[in-house]
Design a protein around this motif. Structure first.
Motif, PDB file in Angstrom:
ATOM      1  N   ALA A  13       0.802  -1.223   0.000  1.00  0.00           N
ATOM      2  CA  ALA A  13       0.000   0.000   0.000  1.00  0.00           C
ATOM      3  C   ALA A  13       0.836   1.275   0.000  1.00  0.00           C
ATOM      4  O   ALA A  13       0.550   2.206  -0.770  1.00  0.00           O
ATOM      5  CB  ALA A  13      -0.975  -0.017   1.180  1.00  0.00           C
ATOM      6  N   PRO A  14       1.875   1.390   0.864  1.00  0.00           N
ATOM      7  CA  PRO A  14       2.678   2.628   0.829  1.00  0.00           C
ATOM      8  C   PRO A  14       3.336   2.875  -0.527  1.00  0.00           C
ATOM      9  O   PRO A  14       3.491   4.029  -0.944  1.00  0.00           O
ATOM     10  CB  PRO A  14       3.727   2.394   1.920  1.00  0.00           C
ATOM     11  CG  PRO A  14       3.104   1.393   2.837  1.00  0.00           C
ATOM     12  CD  PRO A  14       2.307   0.497   1.951  1.00  0.00           C
ATOM     13  N   TRP A  15       3.729   1.811  -1.213  1.00  0.00           N
ATOM     14  CA  TRP A  15       4.339   1.959  -2.529  1.00  0.00           C
ATOM     15  C   TRP A  15       3.314   2.451  -3.544  1.00  0.00           C
ATOM     16  O   TRP A  15       3.609   3.339  -4.349  1.00  0.00           O
ATOM     17  CB  TRP A  15       4.941   0.631  -2.984  1.00  0.00           C
ATOM     18  CG  TRP A  15       6.163   0.271  -2.219  1.00  0.00           C
ATOM     19  CD1 TRP A  15       6.250  -0.491  -1.094  1.00  0.00           C
ATOM     20  CD2 TRP A  15       7.494   0.703  -2.507  1.00  0.00           C
ATOM     21  NE1 TRP A  15       7.559  -0.576  -0.658  1.00  0.00           N
ATOM     22  CE2 TRP A  15       8.338   0.144  -1.510  1.00  0.00           C
ATOM     23  CE3 TRP A  15       8.065   1.488  -3.506  1.00  0.00           C
ATOM     24  CZ2 TRP A  15       9.710   0.363  -1.486  1.00  0.00           C
ATOM     25  CZ3 TRP A  15       9.437   1.713  -3.489  1.00  0.00           C
ATOM     26  CH2 TRP A  15      10.242   1.146  -2.483  1.00  0.00           C
ATOM     27  N   ALA A  16       2.108   1.865  -3.512  1.00  0.00           N
ATOM     28  CA  ALA A  16       1.071   2.307  -4.439  1.00  0.00           C
ATOM     29  C   ALA A  16       0.695   3.763  -4.193  1.00  0.00           C
ATOM     30  O   ALA A  16       0.527   4.550  -5.133  1.00  0.00           O
ATOM     31  CB  ALA A  16      -0.151   1.400  -4.296  1.00  0.00           C
ATOM     32  N   THR A  17       0.579   4.129  -2.922  1.00  0.00           N
ATOM     33  CA  THR A  17       0.221   5.508  -2.575  1.00  0.00           C
ATOM     34  C   THR A  17       1.294   6.490  -3.027  1.00  0.00           C
ATOM     35  O   THR A  17       0.990   7.551  -3.606  1.00  0.00           O
ATOM     36  CB  THR A  17      -0.002   5.633  -1.058  1.00  0.00           C
ATOM     37  OG1 THR A  17      -1.071   4.771  -0.665  1.00  0.00           O
ATOM     38  CG2 THR A  17      -0.339   7.063  -0.671  1.00  0.00           C
ATOM     39  N   ALA A  18       2.549   6.153  -2.757  1.00  0.00           N
ATOM     40  CA  ALA A  18       3.645   7.046  -3.133  1.00  0.00           C
ATOM     41  C   ALA A  18       3.739   7.192  -4.649  1.00  0.00           C
ATOM     42  O   ALA A  18       3.950   8.298  -5.174  1.00  0.00           O
ATOM     43  CB  ALA A  18       4.964   6.511  -2.573  1.00  0.00           C
ATOM     44  N   GLN A  20       1.305   6.738  -6.867  1.00  0.00           N
ATOM     45  CA  GLN A  20       0.144   7.471  -7.371  1.00  0.00           C
ATOM     46  C   GLN A  20       0.318   8.973  -7.180  1.00  0.00           C
ATOM     47  O   GLN A  20      -0.118   9.781  -8.021  1.00  0.00           O
ATOM     48  CB  GLN A  20      -1.119   7.004  -6.634  1.00  0.00           C
ATOM     49  CG  GLN A  20      -2.416   7.494  -7.284  1.00  0.00           C
ATOM     50  CD  GLN A  20      -2.708   6.775  -8.598  1.00  0.00           C
ATOM     51  OE1 GLN A  20      -3.166   5.636  -8.591  1.00  0.00           O
ATOM     52  NE2 GLN A  20      -2.463   7.439  -9.719  1.00  0.00           N
ATOM     53  N   SER A  21       1.000   9.366  -6.093  1.00  0.00           N
ATOM     54  CA  SER A  21       1.179  10.797  -5.828  1.00  0.00           C
ATOM     55  C   SER A  21       2.084  11.465  -6.856  1.00  0.00           C
ATOM     56  O   SER A  21       1.949  12.665  -7.118  1.00  0.00           O
ATOM     57  CB  SER A  21       1.736  11.004  -4.421  1.00  0.00           C
ATOM     58  OG  SER A  21       3.092  10.575  -4.341  1.00  0.00           O
ATOM     59  N   ARG A 284       8.593   6.721  -0.501  1.00  0.00           N
ATOM     60  CA  ARG A 284       8.549   8.152  -0.805  1.00  0.00           C
ATOM     61  C   ARG A 284       9.728   8.576  -1.667  1.00  0.00           C
ATOM     62  O   ARG A 284       9.568   9.303  -2.657  1.00  0.00           O
ATOM     63  CB  ARG A 284       8.545   8.953   0.495  1.00  0.00           C
ATOM     64  CG  ARG A 284       8.506  10.468   0.293  1.00  0.00           C
ATOM     65  CD  ARG A 284       8.610  11.200   1.616  1.00  0.00           C
ATOM     66  NE  ARG A 284       9.805  10.835   2.351  1.00  0.00           N
ATOM     67  CZ  ARG A 284      11.016  11.333   2.096  1.00  0.00           C
ATOM     68  NH1 ARG A 284      11.174  12.208   1.116  1.00  0.00           N
ATOM     69  NH2 ARG A 284      12.063  10.958   2.806  1.00  0.00           N
ATOM     70  N   SER A 287       9.871   6.367  -5.280  1.00  0.00           N
ATOM     71  CA  SER A 287       8.775   6.545  -6.235  1.00  0.00           C
ATOM     72  C   SER A 287       9.129   7.588  -7.291  1.00  0.00           C
ATOM     73  O   SER A 287       8.726   7.470  -8.457  1.00  0.00           O
ATOM     74  CB  SER A 287       7.488   6.939  -5.509  1.00  0.00           C
ATOM     75  OG  SER A 287       7.649   8.165  -4.814  1.00  0.00           O
TER      76      SER A 287
END
Length: 313
Positions: A13-18, A20-21, A284, A287
């Motif tokens: 999840a943290p990888w997908a979120t970072a 996507q940002s 962070r 990415s």
């Protein structure tokens, strides 16, 4: 079109979120919740199960979320697409922090001072200068060169060994089987930052430990490994530590991970153990690198830091 995040042992999840940002117009999907597997063009991966990447027929490239790629190349069915390694200042800096910390712990005899502290003994230990201690770096890629640069600035003498000839500032360089003996005999602290390949698996064992400098200023050689655990022969390592062929060791990687609870390494008082945490990949920070790679590839440019599958790195 979409970008896949697929990893074992890490939270995706943290990888997908970072990602996507920094790529707001891209569709980011997390395995196994992928509705359209034909749409996946790029994949961020760590230790995928054998064969799983063949579920995505239109892959254009893979990004290995770590310094090494052995977790991918062990899959004989791996799709024939480019693989890009992570080479980033954040990851390199984290590794150099760990390396320098371990070198200094052994150089400044912190393990012995901790023993004296527990015994409430006030005793100053003889301390060699950094210039009198030689650190031998096995692996002169991005990580090895950065660590060597910092250790040079601290005053340490430096040797380096690699499979093929390299030139590195302030480092006496050796290469190949013919250069290994001369490299080892002048090394007080042996630092392994090699990738795991068929040539390096089980490379560091009794024959290597026995050839290290035994009469140096530290009172015996030290072994530090943040490369890959299967490069070291742990039975030989335990024997060398118990017999004082090695004065000490710092280990971040192991033949089997997590390190089994019955491993003799846990109980040795001249060993420092960390749980494969020397250089943790930061979603962070990394990415941004991956986003640049994807955008460049979509624009028809060649990916940077491509893996040579024949060499294994």
């Amino acid at each position: 079109m979409s970008i896949l995040v697929l990893m074992d042992g890490w939270s995706p999840a943290p990888w997908a979120t970072a990602l996507q940002s920094v790529l707001p117009d891209e569709q980011i999907v997390i395995y196994p919740d992928v509705a359209d597997r034909d749409a996946v063009e790029y994949a961020l991966v760590w230790a995928p199960a054998s064969g799983v990447l063949n579920q995505f027929p239109n892959l254009k490239a893979l990004f290995s979320l770590g310094a090494g790629v052995d977790h991918l190349l062990r899959d004989a069915s791996l799709p024939d697409v480019p693989i890009a390694r992570i080479v980033d200042p954040d990851l390199t800096g984290r590794m150099s922090e760990w390396v320098v910390a371990q070198v200094l712990l052994h150089h400044r005899q912190q393990l012995r001072y901790l023993e004296l502290q527990r015994e409430a003994v006030w005793q100053e230990l003889a301390q060699p200068a950094a210039a009198d201690v030689c650190v031998g770096v096995m692996g002169l890629g991005e990580l090895g060169r950065d660590a060597a640069d910092i250790l040079h600035r601290l005053g340490f003498a430096l040797r380096g060994w690699s499979r093929t000839a390299r030139t590195v500032p302030h480092v006496s360089c050796f290469h190949g089987a013919d250069g290994l003996d001369e490299f080892l005999c002048g090394t007080d602290i042996l630092l392994c930052l090699l990738p795991l390949t068929p040539d390096t698996e089980a490379l560091i064992g009794k024959s290597v430990f026995d050839r290290l400098c035994s009469d140096g200023p530290l009172g015996g050689p030290v072994f530090i490994n943040a490369g890959r655990g299967r490069i070291q022969v742990e039975a030989d390592l335990v024997a060398a530590l118990r017999s004082k062929v090695l004065k000490g060791a710092s280990l971040d990687v192991f033949e089997g991970e997590p390190l089994p609870q019955d491993s003799a390494l846990w109980s040795l008082d001249n060993v420092i153990i960390t749980p494969h945490a020397a250089a943790v990949s930061s979603p962070r920070a990394l990415s941004h690198l991956i986003a640049r790679q994807v955008q460049a590839h979509r624009a028809g440019q060649t990916l940077a830091h491509l893996v040579d599958r024949a060499r294994g790195y």
